[in-house]
Enzyme design. Structure first.
Site, PDB file in Angstrom:
ATOM      1  N   ARG A 280       0.844  -1.206   0.000  1.00  0.00           N
ATOM      2  CA  ARG A 280       0.000   0.000   0.000  1.00  0.00           C
ATOM      3  C   ARG A 280       0.881   1.259   0.000  1.00  0.00           C
ATOM      4  O   ARG A 280       0.572   2.261  -0.660  1.00  0.00           O
ATOM      5  CB  ARG A 280      -0.899  -0.016   1.245  1.00  0.00           C
TER       6      ARG A 280
ATOM      7  N   ASN B 258       2.100   2.493  14.757  1.00  0.00           N
ATOM      8  CA  ASN B 258       1.128   1.490  14.283  1.00  0.00           C
ATOM      9  C   ASN B 258       1.149   1.245  12.771  1.00  0.00           C
ATOM     10  O   ASN B 258       0.825   0.155  12.328  1.00  0.00           O
ATOM     11  CB  ASN B 258      -0.291   1.815  14.781  1.00  0.00           C
TER      12      ASN B 258
ATOM     13  N   LYS C  65      11.705  11.387  11.720  1.00  0.00           N
ATOM     14  CA  LYS C  65      11.822  10.803  13.061  1.00  0.00           C
ATOM     15  C   LYS C  65      10.796   9.670  13.140  1.00  0.00           C
ATOM     16  O   LYS C  65       9.598   9.906  13.320  1.00  0.00           O
ATOM     17  CB  LYS C  65      11.564  11.900  14.094  1.00  0.00           C
TER      18      LYS C  65
ATOM     19  N   GLU D 171      -2.181  14.615  12.752  1.00  0.00           N
ATOM     20  CA  GLU D 171      -3.166  13.504  12.697  1.00  0.00           C
ATOM     21  C   GLU D 171      -3.116  12.843  14.062  1.00  0.00           C
ATOM     22  O   GLU D 171      -2.106  12.207  14.388  1.00  0.00           O
ATOM     23  CB  GLU D 171      -2.758  12.459  11.668  1.00  0.00           C
TER      24      GLU D 171
ATOM     25  N   CYS E 231      -5.910   4.569  14.780  1.00  0.00           N
ATOM     26  CA  CYS E 231      -6.585   5.826  15.106  1.00  0.00           C
ATOM     27  C   CYS E 231      -8.034   5.756  14.661  1.00  0.00           C
ATOM     28  O   CYS E 231      -8.925   6.252  15.338  1.00  0.00           O
ATOM     29  CB  CYS E 231      -5.876   7.010  14.461  1.00  0.00           C
TER      30      CYS E 231
HETATM   31  P1  NAP Z   1       2.892   8.855  20.344  1.00  0.00           P
HETATM   32  O1  NAP Z   1       3.331   8.248  21.610  1.00  0.00           O
HETATM   33  O2  NAP Z   1       2.270  10.210  20.390  1.00  0.00           O
HETATM   34  O3  NAP Z   1       4.202   8.868  19.403  1.00  0.00           O
HETATM   35  C1  NAP Z   1       4.140   9.269  18.069  1.00  0.00           C
HETATM   36  C2  NAP Z   1       5.512   9.756  17.639  1.00  0.00           C
HETATM   37  O4  NAP Z   1       5.876  10.916  18.377  1.00  0.00           O
HETATM   38  C3  NAP Z   1       6.640   8.752  17.866  1.00  0.00           C
HETATM   39  O5  NAP Z   1       7.588   8.894  16.842  1.00  0.00           O
HETATM   40  C4  NAP Z   1       7.230   9.231  19.188  1.00  0.00           C
HETATM   41  O6  NAP Z   1       8.567   8.829  19.373  1.00  0.00           O
HETATM   42  C5  NAP Z   1       7.147  10.721  18.992  1.00  0.00           C
HETATM   43  N1  NAP Z   1       7.167  11.489  20.216  1.00  0.00           N
HETATM   44  C6  NAP Z   1       6.829  11.114  21.464  1.00  0.00           C
HETATM   45  N2  NAP Z   1       6.993  12.151  22.325  1.00  0.00           N
HETATM   46  C7  NAP Z   1       7.446  13.194  21.586  1.00  0.00           C
HETATM   47  C8  NAP Z   1       7.803  14.540  21.889  1.00  0.00           C
HETATM   48  N3  NAP Z   1       7.710  15.036  23.118  1.00  0.00           N
HETATM   49  N4  NAP Z   1       8.244  15.325  20.899  1.00  0.00           N
HETATM   50  C9  NAP Z   1       8.331  14.851  19.637  1.00  0.00           C
HETATM   51  N5  NAP Z   1       8.007  13.592  19.284  1.00  0.00           N
HETATM   52  C10 NAP Z   1       7.557  12.778  20.252  1.00  0.00           C
HETATM   53  O7  NAP Z   1       1.862   7.926  19.573  1.00  0.00           O
HETATM   54  P2  NAP Z   1       1.957   6.363  19.277  1.00  0.00           P
HETATM   55  O8  NAP Z   1       1.753   5.626  20.553  1.00  0.00           O
HETATM   56  O9  NAP Z   1       3.159   6.062  18.457  1.00  0.00           O
HETATM   57  O10 NAP Z   1       0.686   6.179  18.332  1.00  0.00           O
HETATM   58  C11 NAP Z   1      -0.583   6.000  18.842  1.00  0.00           C
HETATM   59  C12 NAP Z   1      -1.408   7.273  18.762  1.00  0.00           C
HETATM   60  O11 NAP Z   1      -1.332   7.799  17.446  1.00  0.00           O
HETATM   61  C13 NAP Z   1      -2.879   7.024  19.029  1.00  0.00           C
HETATM   62  O12 NAP Z   1      -3.388   8.051  19.824  1.00  0.00           O
HETATM   63  C14 NAP Z   1      -3.489   7.073  17.634  1.00  0.00           C
HETATM   64  O13 NAP Z   1      -4.856   7.394  17.635  1.00  0.00           O
HETATM   65  C15 NAP Z   1      -2.641   8.084  16.971  1.00  0.00           C
HETATM   66  N6  NAP Z   1      -2.682   7.911  15.510  1.00  0.00           N
HETATM   67  C16 NAP Z   1      -3.369   8.812  14.769  1.00  0.00           C
HETATM   68  C17 NAP Z   1      -3.483   8.634  13.397  1.00  0.00           C
HETATM   69  C18 NAP Z   1      -4.246   9.608  12.550  1.00  0.00           C
HETATM   70  O14 NAP Z   1      -4.063   9.556  11.340  1.00  0.00           O
HETATM   71  N7  NAP Z   1      -5.099  10.458  13.101  1.00  0.00           N
HETATM   72  C19 NAP Z   1      -2.871   7.541  12.793  1.00  0.00           C
HETATM   73  C20 NAP Z   1      -2.170   6.638  13.592  1.00  0.00           C
HETATM   74  C21 NAP Z   1      -2.072   6.851  14.954  1.00  0.00           C
HETATM   75  P3  NAP Z   1       8.927   7.528  20.276  1.00  0.00           P
HETATM   76  O15 NAP Z   1       8.375   6.353  19.531  1.00  0.00           O
HETATM   77  O16 NAP Z   1      10.401   7.565  20.322  1.00  0.00           O
HETATM   78  O17 NAP Z   1       8.275   7.727  21.590  1.00  0.00           O
END
Ligand code: NAP
Length: 483
Positions: A112, A163, A186, A259, A293
């Site tokens: 994809r 994810n 990143k 997002e 998400c």
């Molecule tokens: P996350 O914990 O917010 O992390 C996302 C990214 O941000 C990772 O690369 C993480 O790095 C980085 N990050 C964490 N803290 C940061 C900071 N203070 N400054 C800059 N970057 C930082 O989210 P996740 O657990 O990976 O993903 C799950 C979430 O994503 C869920 O809430 C989901 O709904 C949302 N999501 C939304 C969409 C959409 O299209 N709306 C799509 C997919 C997922 P590290 O991995 O090193 O911590």
């Protein structure tokens, strides 16, 4: 043509200024499989000096790249897509290992992503500006002509979640490159091995030196350095709402596309095709173990249809397989202990609040069985919070107005589904829902990738989707000719 083996690519370095590098102090992050617990590799934990170097390289490379003809940018992307697809098995296997996604879905993600890159390359050559004449509004002065072109923003910081470690990275990198930007990528730490493999295929495709730089490291450690760096011109982030909102507070005037999280409801009316609704809701709620998400995260069903719908959902949820990603199980272990413990807390509270547990409620470490709850109260946390795991609460409602009210009372506004056979009712409800997209008689989902994809309220800012993403990495540049 090189085809990567999985084993050979586990100890990864980062691409900085066109060279694959270790970090200076040799600090590395070791990654374990969420499923087996085995060590599957490591990536460098970069420091501020290395981030500075990445941004400097990106700034330098961008100046030349924005002058590169569109058809050459397109060719780079097309070669990249081909290289990626050639390596779908190897990269899919690493996605499977590092985020515990079932094997077939992991390989599908690679395919994809290649399709998305191709579509972006094709659409990217059609992004044009416009010409305005000054006499067209309110009797304004004749003899003025505005040439409105679309120019790149500069250096884009692309931060991706775990994810969909390929898809949600390439959906930033490809349009940013196509429109003449350079990129600081990143990846999510758990997801960085496959993210780096994807960058290897881009480099093999002929990426100019310094145009994309990879900055690995825990977001909690290098996140602020990246987000507040004065060499960044745009931030494109996918991840949790809390992370995104705090990032927006720190980034100041830097434009952002966010997002974020969701709490997507499926509204089911009494005239709905309940077999179809049950099938779509089960797929929407439980694929990749609910760690999406756009997963359906609550069902709002009219009382008249509730018993029958719950019986059909029970049958489908019980048919989901539970086990290892390499066995292609539907419900696999969650990404980490923190996520698993959070989910357990939600499940415990929902039971304590008096909901009925319809399916088996079992946990072994990070592995949950899929849980369906009926008679969930809006007083329960699970009616509002994002579980990011295989659990689905059913809330019974008396009428459409109550369903719409509960849907809209959420802090989130990503997507919603409406199941009914009456198209007028579907439109009426869709008009009232405070979300980016409404799916009529289908599950909530991001694709097809050229549809606009957006969230309102705490679910996001800006619009993604092939053409929309391309536009979001450009701005207008106006040159006025005065005759
Ligand atoms: P996350 O914990 O917010 O992390 C996302 C990214 O941000 C990772 O690369 C993480 O790095 C980085 N990050 C964490 N803290 C940061 C900071 N203070 N400054 C800059 N970057 C930082 O989210 P996740 O657990 O990976 O993903 C799950 C979430 O994503 C869920 O809430 C989901 O709904 C949302 N999501 C939304 C969409 C959409 O299209 N709306 C799509 C997919 C997922 P590290 O991995 O090193 O911590």
């Amino acid at each position: 043509m090189t085809t990567h083996s999985v084993e050979a690519f586990r100890q990864k370095n980062v691409l900085l200024g066109g060279e694959w590098q270790e970090n200076e102090q040799g600090n590395r992050i070791t990654l374990d499989s969420p499923s087996s617990g085995e060590n599957i590799g490591s990536v460098p934990a970069l420091n501020k000096a290395e981030v500075d170097k990445a941004v400097e390289a990106a700034r330098g490379a961008q100046k030349q790249w924005q002058k590169t003809p569109l058809h050459e940018r397109k060719q780079l992307l097309l070669r990249w897509a081909d290289k990626l697809e050639e390596n779908k098995e190897a990269i899919g296997t690493v996605i499977m290992q590092e985020v515990a996604k079932k094997k077939s879905s992991a390989v599908d993600e690679v395919v994809r992503t290649a399709d998305f890159i191709r579509h972006t390359a094709e659409e990217g050559v059609r992004i044009n500006g416009e010409l305005l004449t000054g006499d067209s509004y309110n009797g304004g002065p004749a003899g003025k002509t505005a040439q409105v072109s679309r120019v790149p923003l500069g250096v884009v910081l692309a931060i991706a979640p775990f994810n969909y470690p390929l898809n949600l990275s390439a959906s930033k990198i490809a349009p940013a490159l196509m429109t003449g930007n350079s990129v600081i990528f990143k990846p999510a730490t758990q997801g960085s091995l496959s993210g780096i493999m994807m960058m290897e295929t881009l480099e093999e495709a002929g990426l100019p030196k310094g145009l994309v730089n990879v900055t690995t490291g825990r977001g909690s450690e290098i996140g602020d350095v990246l987000v507040t760096h004065d060499g960044i011109d745009q931030i494109s982030f996918t991840g949790g709402s809390g992370t995104g909102i705090s990032m927006a507070e720190k980034a100041g005037m830097v434009p952002m596309v966010l997002e974020l999280g969701g709490k997507d409801p499926a509204i089911v009316l009494e005239d709905a095709d309940l077999d179809k609704a049950a099938k779509e809701i089960t797929g929407g709620a439980f694929s990749y173990s609910g760690q999406r998400c756009t997963a359906i995260k609550r069902v709002l069903v009219k009382e008249e249809a509730a018993d029958e719908l719950v019986a059909k959902l029970k049958e489908k949820v019980e048919a989901l397989s539970v086990g290892k990603p390499e066995d292609d199980a539907d419900i696999t272990p969650l990404i980490n202990d923190k996520g698993a413990d959070y989910l357990q807390g939600l499940i415990d509270d929902t039971i304590a609040d008096g909901a009925e547990v319809v399916t088996e409620n079992k946990r072994d470490g990070r592995q949950f069985s899929p849980v369906l709850f009926d008679h969930v109260s809006t007083e329960s946390r699970i009616a509002w919070e994002e579980p990011f795991g295989p659990v689905l609460p059913v809330i019974r409602v008396k009428d459409e107005d109550e369903a719409v009210k509960i849907a809209n009372d959420s802090e989130y506004g990503l997507q919603a589904s409406v199941f009914t056979q009456d198209i007028n009712t579907a439109h009426r409800i869709a008009d009232e829902l405070e979300v980016g997209s409404v799916q009529v008689n289908g599950k909530t989902s991001r694709g097809p990738d050229h549809f606009p994809f957006l969230g309102v309220k705490n679910s996001g800012m800006g619009v993604q989707g092939v053409r929309y993403s391309l536009l979001s990495y450009t701005r207008e540049k106006v040159t006025v000719i005065n005759q």
